[in-house]
Every structure is written in structure tokens, then in C-alpha cells.
Design an enzyme around this catalytic site. Structure first.
Site, PDB file in Angstrom:
ATOM      1  N   GLU A  49       0.842  -1.206   0.000  1.00 43.00           N
ATOM      2  CA  GLU A  49       0.000   0.000   0.000  1.00 43.00           C
ATOM      3  C   GLU A  49       0.870   1.246   0.000  1.00 43.00           C
ATOM      4  O   GLU A  49       1.771   1.391   0.835  1.00 43.00           O
ATOM      5  CB  GLU A  49      -0.918   0.003   1.219  1.00 43.00           C
ATOM      6  CG  GLU A  49      -1.634   1.306   1.501  1.00 43.00           C
ATOM      7  CD  GLU A  49      -2.386   1.845   0.283  1.00 43.00           C
ATOM      8  OE1 GLU A  49      -2.310   3.051   0.044  1.00 43.00           O
ATOM      9  OE2 GLU A  49      -3.039   1.056  -0.425  1.00 43.00           O
ATOM     10  N   ALA A  50       0.590   2.152  -0.915  1.00 45.29           N
ATOM     11  CA  ALA A  50       1.366   3.387  -1.018  1.00 45.29           C
ATOM     12  C   ALA A  50       1.113   4.329   0.144  1.00 45.29           C
ATOM     13  O   ALA A  50       1.958   5.174   0.451  1.00 45.29           O
ATOM     14  CB  ALA A  50       1.060   4.094  -2.332  1.00 45.29           C
ATOM     15  N   ASN A 115     -14.838   7.333  -0.026  1.00 51.39           N
ATOM     16  CA  ASN A 115     -16.094   7.447  -0.765  1.00 51.39           C
ATOM     17  C   ASN A 115     -17.236   7.942   0.114  1.00 51.39           C
ATOM     18  O   ASN A 115     -17.065   8.185   1.313  1.00 51.39           O
ATOM     19  CB  ASN A 115     -16.448   6.108  -1.431  1.00 51.39           C
ATOM     20  CG  ASN A 115     -16.738   5.006  -0.425  1.00 51.39           C
ATOM     21  OD1 ASN A 115     -16.915   5.239   0.762  1.00 51.39           O
ATOM     22  ND2 ASN A 115     -16.771   3.771  -0.899  1.00 51.39           N
ATOM     23  N   HIS A 521     -16.861   7.021 -10.176  1.00 51.18           N
ATOM     24  CA  HIS A 521     -17.204   5.613 -10.328  1.00 51.18           C
ATOM     25  C   HIS A 521     -16.493   4.980 -11.520  1.00 51.18           C
ATOM     26  O   HIS A 521     -17.016   4.050 -12.147  1.00 51.18           O
ATOM     27  CB  HIS A 521     -18.715   5.448 -10.498  1.00 51.18           C
ATOM     28  CG  HIS A 521     -19.504   5.782  -9.285  1.00 51.18           C
ATOM     29  ND1 HIS A 521     -20.882   5.895  -9.296  1.00 51.18           N
ATOM     30  CD2 HIS A 521     -19.122   6.035  -8.002  1.00 51.18           C
ATOM     31  CE1 HIS A 521     -21.311   6.212  -8.082  1.00 51.18           C
ATOM     32  NE2 HIS A 521     -20.262   6.301  -7.292  1.00 51.18           N
ATOM     33  N   PRO A 566     -20.585   1.538  -6.772  1.00 50.14           N
ATOM     34  CA  PRO A 566     -19.917   0.254  -7.012  1.00 50.14           C
ATOM     35  C   PRO A 566     -19.358  -0.480  -5.799  1.00 50.14           C
ATOM     36  O   PRO A 566     -18.857  -1.594  -5.948  1.00 50.14           O
ATOM     37  CB  PRO A 566     -18.782   0.641  -7.967  1.00 50.14           C
ATOM     38  CG  PRO A 566     -18.510   2.079  -7.689  1.00 50.14           C
ATOM     39  CD  PRO A 566     -19.836   2.675  -7.321  1.00 50.14           C
TER      40      PRO A 566
END
Length: 585
Positions: A49-50, A115, A521, A566
Site C-alpha cells: 500500500e502506497a 467514498n 465511479h 460500485p
């Protein structure tokens, strides 16, 4: 946290066990995959993970629902590079030739940390179409539903905390979701205008349905969010799937580390190259490499590693391992337009004084109630665009493109003034309508042979004239909602935006070009499809065509973007693919 190691130490940790990890690149999906795959001691799993924990790097801005708007606008003004990739698009014709900020999560949990925490499932017909398009019955609604249910626990509305005129019925579709890690519940607050707007859309024919998780969307209901039902704090892939698994010795997380290239022996993926704050290392994969880097960076990593359109790879001197022209193509997204009115009901301007803000803070801290526990936007309905508002040709094209139960429009009630500063202390609300059946397609490409350089993103919004026509119709439909007599008691004065002087199609389209929105999205840039489909990148189990031991499992791998936001779909996809991997596929 015995399973939590950093950078090179993590590789040493694996070596002391005599193991080489299965590797994942992070997004919403990878932490679910990491949880499921590490549940078997036969697997050693590395998560790359960055970013790091968003609770540290973004704090309450990520945790509290109402703050979700901070840093996720269409400019970089308030974006936080500790949790956002700071991507901007190419100049977009649909946005008046502006380059826009495209928010993407750079944190454990990916975009589930950024989100609007909306949880809806697509329609039964959309998943049946998915199954048919990719030749895998497992994606049909009746077979995929168990994977939706597996990852969530549905919580009934707390009637003691939510006003009586905004209390939804308990969705019976949630009764089979009782033991998953992600909490899905109704928030303890929605804006007062929402209950009025719901009356209006129902008066215009959007029938009441029980909710948005039973495979039906056309109609109207109350929205749900992935939040803790008691505290109303965000429940993300990190809180739900990573935290419970961190104690496992066979799971290791590499935070602040980028995967910069997939490594190959011939056409076999054997590991990845990493960059941890400038230090370059390599990590081998005993079983396989899984890309979950998201809609922009999964195709970017494939291309940089030698998989993609031959012409693009050759341009940057990248040796071609597999010529797959579909990599970076087929980008789907949801554009939206907003109509704004001044109202008598309270809205987000309830934060415009120190006293109001203090009261909101106190309410949230006390028992997870008040305006901070909502996001300031609520989906109130879905419908086919009224055919009287569009041409017969466009109507026929819409009907031919998707199954009958797939809506064209998503309708939201929103709070607040659309500009940076309201002109006065009045309360403003909007009807925001998004297109969920679109014809325009965008692209993702690379700007160099290095993953450290940003990808080239071209959403291509409204490039198809049919989408322009439908979004003009959406503005007219929003006006019809505001014009319904059920809203007469709460509206004040004339329309604020676009304003009563904006009437012709040309004027409305001009307004859209200046003010259109995106819902972030983007999907389908590593399209799933059947063997032989020239534009397909992966098969139905996420395996990259022509390559061994390499999968893509994230929203880039879906064949198209189903209706509905989504998050639910991408969790179900990850569950299905995890089951396939554990089953030996």
C-alpha cells in the site's frame, strides 16, 4: 500487531518462516482478498500500500460521514496528498475543456476510505448480463447474491435516533446478511428536505420499493451507508477486513510502499518491484501476483510491466510481454447535473455559525446523531428517463443497451449551495441526477515507463451526443421534481441554478459544461471477457490473458459498470474471486 511489518523487514520476516508471499496491490478489494486468503495457513499474503492508515493521515475527515466532501471536489484545493493520489484528468470537453481532480484513495482501504459510503447493489438483470457477457454463470444474480451477503451485516434502522418522517421500512433483502464484516445501516440523520423530495418523486411515478439491495432499483426508497450503526463512523475495507486479520502471522502489510513493476520469467509473473519512500526492493511471489491497484493504476502497472497495447509500450521502450489492446480502454463513469433551489427547511447552512457547529459536534459525539452522521446527500430514486424528454432514436439505443430493470437516471436530494461560498445565510438544496446508462467511454494510458509518474486519464465525459441529450433531459426532470405541488410549502423564490433564464437545450448544455459533476465511479479499464474477445484483459476469474500467475481483482476488471454505486459490487467480486483462488482455480 504481530502480522504487521514494514518494507524490507517484512521480506525478512517471510524468509525467517521459509515462505514467499502471495502479493496484493491495494484498493477496496485487496484487503477483503487478504483477509480471505490468509485465513488458510497454506497461504502467505503480502499487502502493498502506497499510503497508510487513513485514521492517522486524514482523521475525522475520513471517519465522520458529513466530512466526506472535504478533499473530494473537482479541484485540488482541499485535497490531502496523504490519502489522495492527486490525479487530474486530461482536459475534458464535457467539463468545458477543464482538467479536473479525480479523487482516489491512497490509504489502507483504498477508496473505501474516501467514498460517500453508499451501499447499493445493481439490478438482477445487470448481473445476469455480466454472467452472459463473460461466460460465467457465477456472476448471475442468483449465484452472486451469496457473495454480496457474505461480506456485510445489515442493521435495522434505529428509530429512536432518526426522525419519524424519515424512517425507512426494514429491507427484507438484508435479513440474509447477518455475519459479514462490513456494517451496513441507515444513518441517524438525513436532511429535512429529503423527506419532501421523496414525496415529490413518488408523485411523479417512482414507486416505493423496500430498498436498494434486493436486486431492484427502479423506484424510490431510503439509502444505506457502510457505517458503524452506533457511532456512525465509517466502516471501510481497512476497519472491516484488515484489522481482524493483522494478528495472523501469515499476513504482512507494506505501508508507504508502491508496487512499481510486475516481474516476469517469460510470461510467468514471479514477483514485484517495490519502492518504499525511495528505497527500491523486490518481492517474490511463490503462488501468484494479484493487482488490486484500482481503475487507473492496475492498467498502468500492467502497461509498465509489458502488458498492454503494443504501440503504447513501444512508445516508451517497454518490452512487450503480452500485446493486449484492451488494457486502459473501456472506461465507464457516471456524470451528473444539479438543479438548485432556496428552501425553508434547514440544510448544510446549519453549520454557518459557531453555535450550530458546536451543537452538531456535541450531538455526534454524544450518540452518533445530528447532521454530522449523514453525508448531506441521499439517493431518493432511480428511473428510466421519461421518453418524452429524449428523441426516439436515443430512447431505442438506451433500451437496446441494457436489461429492462436497469435504470437510466439516479436521483439524489442534496444539501447546500453548489458554489464555494453561499450568497447569503439562506438554506439551499439540490436535485442531483446522474446518468447510469451511458454511451461515452474513456481511457487510461501511461505518461512514461515509470509507475512514479501519474497515468494519463481521459474520462471522455459527454463525448457521445446521446449522453449530452440525456443529461439535458435529466436537468428538465429535476425541474419537474421541484415543480411538483408537494414541494410548494418548502421552496423559496425562483430556481437558483441554472436559473429560469436557462431554457433551451443549448443553454442547458452550456450550464452542464460549466457545472457538471462526477461521482468517481470509473471502472472497466481491464475488462473481463471471454477468451477471444479482442478487448478483454482478464477472464472471469481475473486471470490476465496470455500470462501465468497474474490476476486483476478490482473495479477495473468488471466488464461494465452496473447501476448503483460500485462498493457493494466490488466487495462481491472480491469474495467470488477469493473463493475461486482458495478452491484452486
Amino acid at each position: 500487531m504481530s502480522g504487521y511489518q514494514v518494507g524490507v523487514q517484512a521480506e525478512r520476516f517471510f524468509k525467517t518462516l521459509g515462505l514467499t508471499p502471495l502479493r496484493l496491490e491495494l484498493s477496496d478489494t485487496s484487503l477483503l482478498l487478504a483477509n480471505r486468503l490468509s485465513s488458510s495457513l497454506a497461504n502467505t499474503v503480502a499487502v502493498i500500500e502506497a499510503g497508510t492508515f487513513y485514521e492517522i493521515s486524514n482523521g475525522n475527515v475520513s471517519n465522520i460521514p458529513r466530512y466526506v466532501w472535504t478533499g473530494t471536489g473537482m479541484t485540488l484545493d482541499d485535497a490531502n496528498p496523504l490519502v489522495d493520489w492527486m490525479f487530474t484528468t486530461e482536459p475534458e470537453v464535457g467539463f468545458g475543456n477543464q482538467s479536473i481532480h479525480y479523487a482516489r484513495g491512497r490509504a489502507l482501504g483504498g477508496s473505501s476510505a474516501r467514498n460517500h459510503i453508499g451501499y447499493q447493489r445493481g439490478t438482477k438483470g445487470s448481473y445476469d448480463k455480466w454472467a452472459e457477457d463473460v461466460g460465467d454463470d457465477g456472476f448471475a444474480w442468483n449465484n452472486l447474491r451469496k457473495f454480496f451477503d457474505k461480506s456485510i451485516t445489515f442493521h435495522k434502522v434505529d428509530t429512536s435516533k432518526r426522525s419519524s418522517n424519515s424512517t425507512p421500512p426494514n429491507d427484507p433483502a438484508g435479513q440474509s446478511a447477518t455475519s459479514g464484516e462490513v456494517s451496513v445501516s441507515y444513518t441517524n440523520y438525513v436532511g429535512p428536505f429529503t423527506s419532501w423530495a421523496l414525496k415529490a418523486v413518488r408523485a411523479l411515478g417512482m414507486k416505493a420499493i423496500s430498498g436498494y439491495i434486493g436486486g431492484e432499483l427502479i423506484g424510490s426508497s431510503w439509502d444505506m451507508r457502510s457505517v458503524d450503526p452506533k457511532t456512525m463512523v465509517r466502516d471501510s475495507a481497512e476497519t472491516a477486513f484488515l484489522r481482524p486479520a493483522l494478528k495472523r502471522q501469515n499476513l504482512v502489510v507494506y505501508p508507504n510502499t508502491m508496487a512499481t513493476k510486475v516481474l516476469f520469467e517469460g510470461t510467468k509473473a514471479v514477483g514485484v518491484q517495490l519502492n518504499t519512500l525511495g528505497k527500491v526492493t523486490k518481492l517474490s511471489a511463490k503462488k501468484e501476483v494479484i493487482l488490486s491497484a484500482g481503475v487507473f493504476q492496475s492498467p498502468q502497472l500492467l502497461m509498465i510491466s509489458g502488458i498492454g497495447p503494443k504501440a503504447t509500450l513501444s512508445k516508451y521502450g517497454i518490452p512487450v510481454i503480452a500485446d493486449l489492446p484492451g488494457v486502459g480502454q473501456n472506461l465507464h463513469d457516471h456524470p451528473a447535473a444539479l438543479v438548485v433551489h432556496k428552501v425553508k427547511t434547514p440544510s448544510s447552512t446549519q453549520f454557518n455559525t459557531v453555535a450550530k457547529r458546536a451543537a452538531a459536534d456535541a450531538s455526534f459525539l454524544r450518540d452518533g446523531t445530528g447532521p454530522l452522521s449523514g453525508t448531506g446527500g441521499e439517493i431518493i430514486g432511480w428511473e428510466k428517463v421519461p421518453r418524452r424528454l429524449i428523441s426516439n432514436k436515443t430512447a431505442a439505443d438506451l433500451d437496446a443497451a441494457v436489461p429492462k430493470d436497469w435504470p437510466d437516471l439516479e436521483i439524489l436530494a442534496t444539501e447546500g449551495y453548489p458554489g464555494p461560498v453561499p450568497p447569503d445565510d439562506s438554506d439551499y438544496v439540490g436535485i442531483d441526477i446522474a446518468l447510469v446508462n451511458t454511451f461515452s467511454r474513456g481511457t487510461v494510458s501511461i505518461s512514461s515507463a515509470s509507475a512514479l509518474d501519474p497515468p494519463i486519464i481521459h474520462i471522455n465525459f459527454l463525448s457521445d451526443s446521446r449522453d449530452q441529450e440525456i443529461l439535458i433531459a435529466a436537468v428538465r426532470r429535476a425541474r419537474e421534481i421541484f415543480a411538483d405541488k408537494s414541494l410548494e410549502a418548502v421552496l423559496v423564490g425562483e430556481e437558483v441554478a441554472p436559473g429560469n433564464a436557462t431554457q433551451t437545450d443549448e443553454d442547458i448544455l452550456s450550464y452542464i459544461h460549466k457545472s457538471a459533476q462526477i461521482f468517481f465511479h470509473a471502472s472497466s479499464t481491464c475488462k473481463m471477457g471471454k477468451n477471444g474477445d479482442p478487448n478483454a484483459v482478464v477472464d472471469s476469474q481475473g486471470r490476465v490473458f496470455g500470462i501465468e500467475r497474474l490476476r486483476v481483482v478490482d473495479l477495473s476488471a468488471v466488464p461494465f459498470l452496473p447501476p448503483g454505486h460500485p462498493m457493494a459490487t466490488v466487495y462481491a467480486l472480491a469474495e467470488k474471486q477469493a473463493a475461486a483462488i482458495l478452491g484452486g482455480s
